[in-house]
Design an enzyme around this catalytic site. Structure first.
Site, PDB file in Angstrom:
ATOM      1  N   TYR A  52       0.913  -1.159   0.012  1.00 38.50           N
ATOM      2  CA  TYR A  52      -0.014  -0.029   0.269  1.00 38.50           C
ATOM      3  C   TYR A  52       1.010   1.409   0.018  1.00 38.50           C
ATOM      4  O   TYR A  52       1.578   1.430   0.871  1.00 38.50           O
ATOM      5  CB  TYR A  52      -0.889   0.093   1.364  1.00 38.50           C
ATOM      6  CG  TYR A  52      -2.100  -1.236   1.101  1.00 38.50           C
ATOM      7  CD1 TYR A  52      -2.244  -1.614   0.149  1.00 38.50           C
ATOM      8  CD2 TYR A  52      -2.556  -1.497   2.135  1.00 38.50           C
ATOM      9  CE1 TYR A  52      -3.477  -2.643  -0.088  1.00 38.50           C
ATOM     10  CE2 TYR A  52      -3.748  -2.509   2.274  1.00 38.50           C
ATOM     11  CZ  TYR A  52      -4.255  -2.938   1.075  1.00 38.50           C
ATOM     12  OH  TYR A  52      -5.042  -3.830   0.950  1.00 38.50           O
ATOM     13  N   SER A 215     -13.366  -3.323   0.677  1.00 38.33           N
ATOM     14  CA  SER A 215     -13.969  -2.238  -0.350  1.00 38.33           C
ATOM     15  C   SER A 215     -15.615  -2.421   0.002  1.00 38.33           C
ATOM     16  O   SER A 215     -16.300  -2.730  -0.908  1.00 38.33           O
ATOM     17  CB  SER A 215     -13.636  -2.534  -1.754  1.00 38.33           C
ATOM     18  OG  SER A 215     -12.525  -2.081  -2.070  1.00 38.33           O
ATOM     19  N   PRO A 216     -16.195  -2.376   1.098  1.00 38.39           N
ATOM     20  CA  PRO A 216     -17.503  -2.582   1.242  1.00 38.39           C
ATOM     21  C   PRO A 216     -18.430  -1.486   0.768  1.00 38.39           C
ATOM     22  O   PRO A 216     -19.742  -1.420   0.935  1.00 38.39           O
ATOM     23  CB  PRO A 216     -17.516  -2.604   2.848  1.00 38.39           C
ATOM     24  CG  PRO A 216     -16.302  -1.783   3.463  1.00 38.39           C
ATOM     25  CD  PRO A 216     -15.309  -2.131   2.339  1.00 38.39           C
ATOM     26  N   GLY A 220     -18.140  -2.606  -8.793  1.00 37.41           N
ATOM     27  CA  GLY A 220     -17.246  -3.217  -9.519  1.00 37.41           C
ATOM     28  C   GLY A 220     -15.651  -3.577  -8.750  1.00 37.41           C
ATOM     29  O   GLY A 220     -15.483  -3.640  -7.707  1.00 37.41           O
ATOM     30  N   PHE A 226     -21.404   3.215  -4.188  1.00 36.49           N
ATOM     31  CA  PHE A 226     -22.488   3.132  -4.908  1.00 36.49           C
ATOM     32  C   PHE A 226     -23.664   3.979  -4.017  1.00 36.49           C
ATOM     33  O   PHE A 226     -24.497   4.343  -4.313  1.00 36.49           O
ATOM     34  CB  PHE A 226     -23.119   1.765  -4.777  1.00 36.49           C
ATOM     35  CG  PHE A 226     -23.026   1.042  -3.253  1.00 36.49           C
ATOM     36  CD1 PHE A 226     -23.730   1.110  -2.397  1.00 36.49           C
ATOM     37  CD2 PHE A 226     -21.983   0.160  -2.857  1.00 36.49           C
ATOM     38  CE1 PHE A 226     -23.773   0.699  -1.118  1.00 36.49           C
ATOM     39  CE2 PHE A 226     -21.824  -0.518  -1.734  1.00 36.49           C
ATOM     40  CZ  PHE A 226     -22.821  -0.061  -0.784  1.00 36.49           C
TER      41      PHE A 226
HETATM   42  N1  NAP Z   1      -7.207  -7.913   0.122  1.00 39.76           N
HETATM   43  C1  NAP Z   1      -7.323  -7.158  -0.992  1.00 39.76           C
HETATM   44  O1  NAP Z   1      -7.105  -7.592  -2.028  1.00 39.76           O
HETATM   45  C2  NAP Z   1      -7.902  -5.783  -0.914  1.00 39.76           C
HETATM   46  C3  NAP Z   1      -8.100  -5.215  -1.887  1.00 39.76           C
HETATM   47  C4  NAP Z   1      -8.554  -3.696  -1.774  1.00 39.76           C
HETATM   48  C5  NAP Z   1      -8.691  -3.252  -0.559  1.00 39.76           C
HETATM   49  N2  NAP Z   1      -8.453  -3.985   0.439  1.00 39.76           N
HETATM   50  C6  NAP Z   1      -8.488  -3.676   1.927  1.00 39.76           C
HETATM   51  O2  NAP Z   1      -9.831  -2.789   2.173  1.00 39.76           O
HETATM   52  C7  NAP Z   1      -9.563  -1.767   2.604  1.00 39.76           C
HETATM   53  C8  NAP Z   1     -10.925  -1.019   2.168  1.00 39.76           C
HETATM   54  O3  NAP Z   1     -11.003  -0.696   0.753  1.00 39.76           O
HETATM   55  P1  NAP Z   1     -11.614   0.589   0.216  1.00 39.76           P
HETATM   56  O4  NAP Z   1     -10.773   1.860   0.625  1.00 39.76           O
HETATM   57  O5  NAP Z   1     -11.644   0.345  -1.266  1.00 39.76           O
HETATM   58  O6  NAP Z   1     -13.115   0.772   0.856  1.00 39.76           O
HETATM   59  P2  NAP Z   1     -14.294   1.555   0.859  1.00 39.76           P
HETATM   60  O7  NAP Z   1     -14.324   1.686   2.321  1.00 39.76           O
HETATM   61  O8  NAP Z   1     -15.372   0.547   0.055  1.00 39.76           O
HETATM   62  O9  NAP Z   1     -13.877   2.615   0.067  1.00 39.76           O
HETATM   63  C9  NAP Z   1     -13.460   3.851   0.723  1.00 39.76           C
HETATM   64  C10 NAP Z   1     -13.455   5.037  -0.488  1.00 39.76           C
HETATM   65  O10 NAP Z   1     -14.601   5.201  -0.773  1.00 39.76           O
HETATM   66  C11 NAP Z   1     -14.459   6.915  -0.671  1.00 39.76           C
HETATM   67  N3  NAP Z   1     -16.267   7.044  -0.284  1.00 39.76           N
HETATM   68  C12 NAP Z   1     -16.909   8.145  -0.586  1.00 39.76           C
HETATM   69  N4  NAP Z   1     -18.015   8.236  -0.495  1.00 39.76           N
HETATM   70  C13 NAP Z   1     -18.058   7.393   0.600  1.00 39.76           C
HETATM   71  C14 NAP Z   1     -19.127   7.189   1.664  1.00 39.76           C
HETATM   72  N5  NAP Z   1     -20.347   7.822   1.463  1.00 39.76           N
HETATM   73  N6  NAP Z   1     -18.912   6.077   2.547  1.00 39.76           N
HETATM   74  C15 NAP Z   1     -17.726   5.531   2.680  1.00 39.76           C
HETATM   75  N7  NAP Z   1     -16.474   5.794   1.822  1.00 39.76           N
HETATM   76  C16 NAP Z   1     -16.600   6.739   0.821  1.00 39.76           C
HETATM   77  C17 NAP Z   1     -13.780   7.262   0.667  1.00 39.76           C
HETATM   78  O11 NAP Z   1     -13.538   8.465   0.434  1.00 39.76           O
HETATM   79  P3  NAP Z   1     -13.098   9.359   2.064  1.00 39.76           P
HETATM   80  O12 NAP Z   1     -11.743   8.744   2.241  1.00 39.76           O
HETATM   81  O13 NAP Z   1     -12.988  10.834   1.414  1.00 39.76           O
HETATM   82  O14 NAP Z   1     -14.145   8.937   2.869  1.00 39.76           O
HETATM   83  C18 NAP Z   1     -12.718   6.157   0.187  1.00 39.76           C
HETATM   84  O15 NAP Z   1     -11.868   6.807  -0.880  1.00 39.76           O
HETATM   85  C19 NAP Z   1      -8.409  -1.080   2.153  1.00 39.76           C
HETATM   86  O16 NAP Z   1      -8.093  -0.007   2.825  1.00 39.76           O
HETATM   87  C20 NAP Z   1      -7.424  -2.045   2.342  1.00 39.76           C
HETATM   88  O17 NAP Z   1      -7.099  -2.327   3.560  1.00 39.76           O
HETATM   89  C21 NAP Z   1      -8.087  -5.285   0.465  1.00 39.76           C
END
Ligand code: NAP
Length: 305
Positions: A52, A215-216, A220, A226
């Site tokens: 990361y 990525s909850p 996609g 969403f």
């Molecule tokens: N094992 C794997 O292959 C894998 C792959 C990907 C990720 N991960 C892990 O999963 C974690 C989460 O992934 P993610 O960051 O893609 O997940 P996420 O929580 O689905 O997405 C967060 C992103 O969405 C934005 N966002 C915009 N509006 C939002 C709202 N209303 N509510 C929440 N978020 C909003 C956030 O912006 P703001 O920051 O401005 O809130 C942030 O950029 C990563 O940090 C990593 O640790 C693991």
């Protein structure tokens, strides 16, 4: 914040975890504010990976917090290894090297959990077993798991690995429900019936492996969020109505929907915004009914056979 017991371990962890994939571009005061908000809300489990921010997420995490033993003991830190430039690598040599790098950047002498990040087509499970035993015996890693693996890949590992595979981190959100769809639509001539993951959800329940949905909030493969998105009008209407009825925000409903699943999952949220994180944490205070869970599932465009 409720905690969940991780089966087969001595771990009790916050049921919501903060993912640190997106923190590398933040300033130290911003990172510190985010992590301290998490701790204040009871989110004590932090998800990292060696890749990361090219290592910067781990380094800036410890730097911003001015990591010290007392603070370290107040949290669980998980990291991952196995993704390299142009290849996946589960060799013993790489696993050991990667963990040393993470420990150095995180300024700690142990990881609570190490996950193998993405399946390596050339995996030699005997080598993984040797690496895990060295890491456990040296005290560098307490518990182990995998990410993005299917049941047979985990079976292959467990033939050799002595340690419990305690976690499987998998992509799962209201708009990314392949592992749920296949179980609802068994043996039908529709796309939702296709089992793309070898029944990983039921396998993890059967084997007491804690699923960590990553990525909850995304649909996609990182296409966007969403929530409040005009591409998902019906879903947002259903989520917003439920949020109003429960006195929480739509973010909390999205996570409460995952927490409602009896598999006792631990979602990894990736927000970098402390205010948003506080809203999300309210998910731990509410429980969706079976009817509400299905309403959200259907509003996401799914059907029941
Ligand atoms: N094992 C794997 O292959 C894998 C792959 C990907 C990720 N991960 C892990 O999963 C974690 C989460 O992934 P993610 O960051 O893609 O997940 P996420 O929580 O689905 O997405 C967060 C992103 O969405 C934005 N966002 C915009 N509006 C939002 C709202 N209303 N509510 C929440 N978020 C909003 C956030 O912006 P703001 O920051 O401005 O809130 C942030 O950029 C990563 O940090 C990593 O640790 C693991």
């Amino acid at each position: 914040m409720k905690s969940i017991h991780v089966a087969g371990t001595d771990l009790d962890v916050s049921e919501i975890s903060l993912g640190c994939m997106r923190i590398s571009g933040m300033t130290n005061p911003e990172i510190s504010a985010l992590i301290h908000t998490a701790l204040d809300e009871g989110v004590t489990f932090f998800d990292h990976a060696d890749i990361y921010g090219g290592g910067q997420s781990e380094a800036k995490f410890s730097e911003a917090l001015d990591m010290n033993p007392r603070l370290r003991e107040s949290m669980h830190i998980q990291s991952k290894c196995g993704i390299r430039q142009g290849m996946f690598d589960f060799s013993k040599e790489h696993i050991l090297e990667a963990v040393d790098g993470s420990l150095k950047r995180l300024r700690t002498d142990y990881l609570d959990v190490l996950l193998l990040h993405r399946p390596d087509a050339l995996v030699e499970p005997e080598e993984v077993a040797e690496a895990f035993t060295i890491l456990q015996d040296s005290g560098k890693v307490k518990y182990f798991g995998v990410s993005n693996q299917n049941p047979m890949q985990i079976e292959l590992l467990t033939k050799f690995v002595k340690q419990k595979i305690a976690f499987n981190q998998l992509q799962l959100s209201i708009t990314n429900t392949g592992m749920i769809d296949a179980g609802i639509n068994v043996n039908m001539e529709i796309d939702h019936s296709v089992d793309r993951d070898g029944s990983i959800l039921d396998y993890c329940r059967l084997k007491d492996i804690t699923i960590q949905p990553w990525s909850p909030f995304q649909y996609g493969f990182f296409e966007g969020v969403f929530l409040n998105n005009p591409k998902f009008p019906e879903l947002n209407k259903a989520i917003d109505e439920l949020a109003a009825a429960k006195g929480v925000t739509n973010n909390a409903i999205a996570i409460a929907w995952l927490l409602r699943h009896p598999a006792k999952m631990q979602p990894i949220v990736g927000t970098t915004n402390p205010g948003r994180l506080k809203e999300i944490c309210k998910a731990s205070d509410i429980t969706l009914s079976r009817k509400e869970w299905y309403q959200i599932y259907l509003a996401a465009g799914n059907n029941l056979p």
